[in-house]
Enzyme design. Structure first.
Site: not given
Ligand code: GLY
Length: 350
Positions: A225, A246
């Site tokens: 992430k 999602h």
């Molecule tokens: N949960 C997806 C994002 O933080 O972009």
């Protein structure tokens, strides 16, 4: 982005640290060790929920508190208004520091309240759920739901720090722990085939208490992430990849109360992998690997409502642009891409 991890015979678990955009430190480590190091010399106000307050009272008792209710139904503007009023009562101003302690709902709400109160008060998080540690609390998105539409109102604003102590995950119910694992699978499918292999070999019945393995898994998922947010903080391109599975997951959450977010993401991942195979974008073998890992964790992969009902809810996703939608396609384990396509074409795939 920098990351520091002391590697002794593979992985050293105590100090795994990533810095995002030079503004946000994410640490996988012991909260009792890290919190005093990361808290600024400011007046601290904790935003948390009643359950967290009970579990971690001794860690947090010296600070002023604002407590919110538990659960997604509290992720609303009404809760934000309550927090603002309590901040005013407590005399909170821009010289203070807001510490959100809790799962994804607490950190989304605390981050939004802090980012908007008096046009912005600095904040940081102690993330106490697996879902929060690997996704919600990291990357600077915060916000609330409106009329059942998820995250319709919010800001991009990085927390100064996020502390992810995997020992805190021991008190989660098996369901809440499992919930976070779907986001770990998502991260692995997006960009980390080695993490996916670790998941394939994992004994999920002991993982919640296997601190060392868990710290490695959490850190690798956060790193996927963090790398993406580093490139595209405000979701104009690559960050869309974090929405793998999602579109259908949000539709499931909107159409049925039977599944929580992580459970809906598991179904969304399985459905989008199937559709990718149907379009010739993903091999049947890789699709099967994704399904096997999700089933091994214990997810039920059948949608809880009819596909027709789900596809109606897709129409109302905030990520749509007019009649088009950005779909993240898994192309292999560890690689995906994004396609903007007409909503009608997407629906026709199911
Ligand atoms: N949960 C997806 C994002 O933080 O972009």
């Amino acid at each position: 982005m920098f990351y520091f991890c002391s590697t002794i015979q593979g992985f050293e678990v105590m100090n795994l640290e990533i810095e995002i955009k030079g503004r946000s430190r994410v640490v996988v480590g012991d909260v009792a060790e890290w919190l005093p190091r990361l808290l600024p010399q400011k007046r601290i106000v904790v935003v948390s929920d009643v359950n967290i307050d009970r579990h971690y009272h001794s860690l947090l008792e010296r600070f002023d508190h604002v407590l919110i209710g538990q659960g997604e139904t509290n992720k609303t503007l009404i809760t934000i208004d309550t927090i603002y009023k309590r901040f005013i009562e407590l005399g909170v101003d821009r010289s203070c520091f807001v510490l959100g302690v809790g799962g994804g709902i607490v950190t989304d709400v605390a981050g939004f309240a802090a980012a908007t109160y008096m046009r912005g008060v600095e904040f940081g998080f102690v993330s106490t759920t697996l879902l929060g540690q690997v996704d919600a609390s990291v990357g600077g998105k915060n916000g609330v739901n409106v009329e059942g539409y998820k995250n319709m109102v919010g800001t991009f604003c990085q927390p100064k720090f996020v502390i992810c102590d995997v020992n805190m995950l021991r008190t989660l119910s098996p369901r809440d722990f499992r919930t976070g694992l779907s986001e770990v699978v998502k991260s692995a499918v997006i960009a980390d085939s080695e993490l996916f292999e670790m998941l394939e070999q994992c004994d999920f019945s002991t993982l919640q208490r296997d601190t060392e393995k868990l710290a490695q898994i959490v850190f690798r998922a956060i790193k996927v992430k963090a790398d993406i947010v580093e490139r595209d903080e405000r979701e104009t391109g690559d960050r869309r990849k974090l929405n793998l599975g999602h579109t259908l997951a949000h539709a499931i959450e909107k159409s049925s109360s039977k599944m929580n977010h992580g459970e809906a993401v598991a179904v969304g991942l399985a459905l989008i992998a199937d559709a990718a195979v149907g379009r010739g974008l993903l091999s049947a073998e890789d699709c099967n690997r994704i399904r096997c890992v999700l089933e091994g964790i214990g997810f039920q992969l059948e949608p809880p409502v009819a596909m027709r009902q789900l596809l109606t809810a897709v129409k109302q996703d905030k990520k749509n642009e007019g009649d088009s939608i950005h779909i993240v396609w898994p192309r292999a384990i560890g690689y995906c891409d994004v396609e903007k396509m007409p909503l009608a074409d997407f629906k026709a795939l199911f």
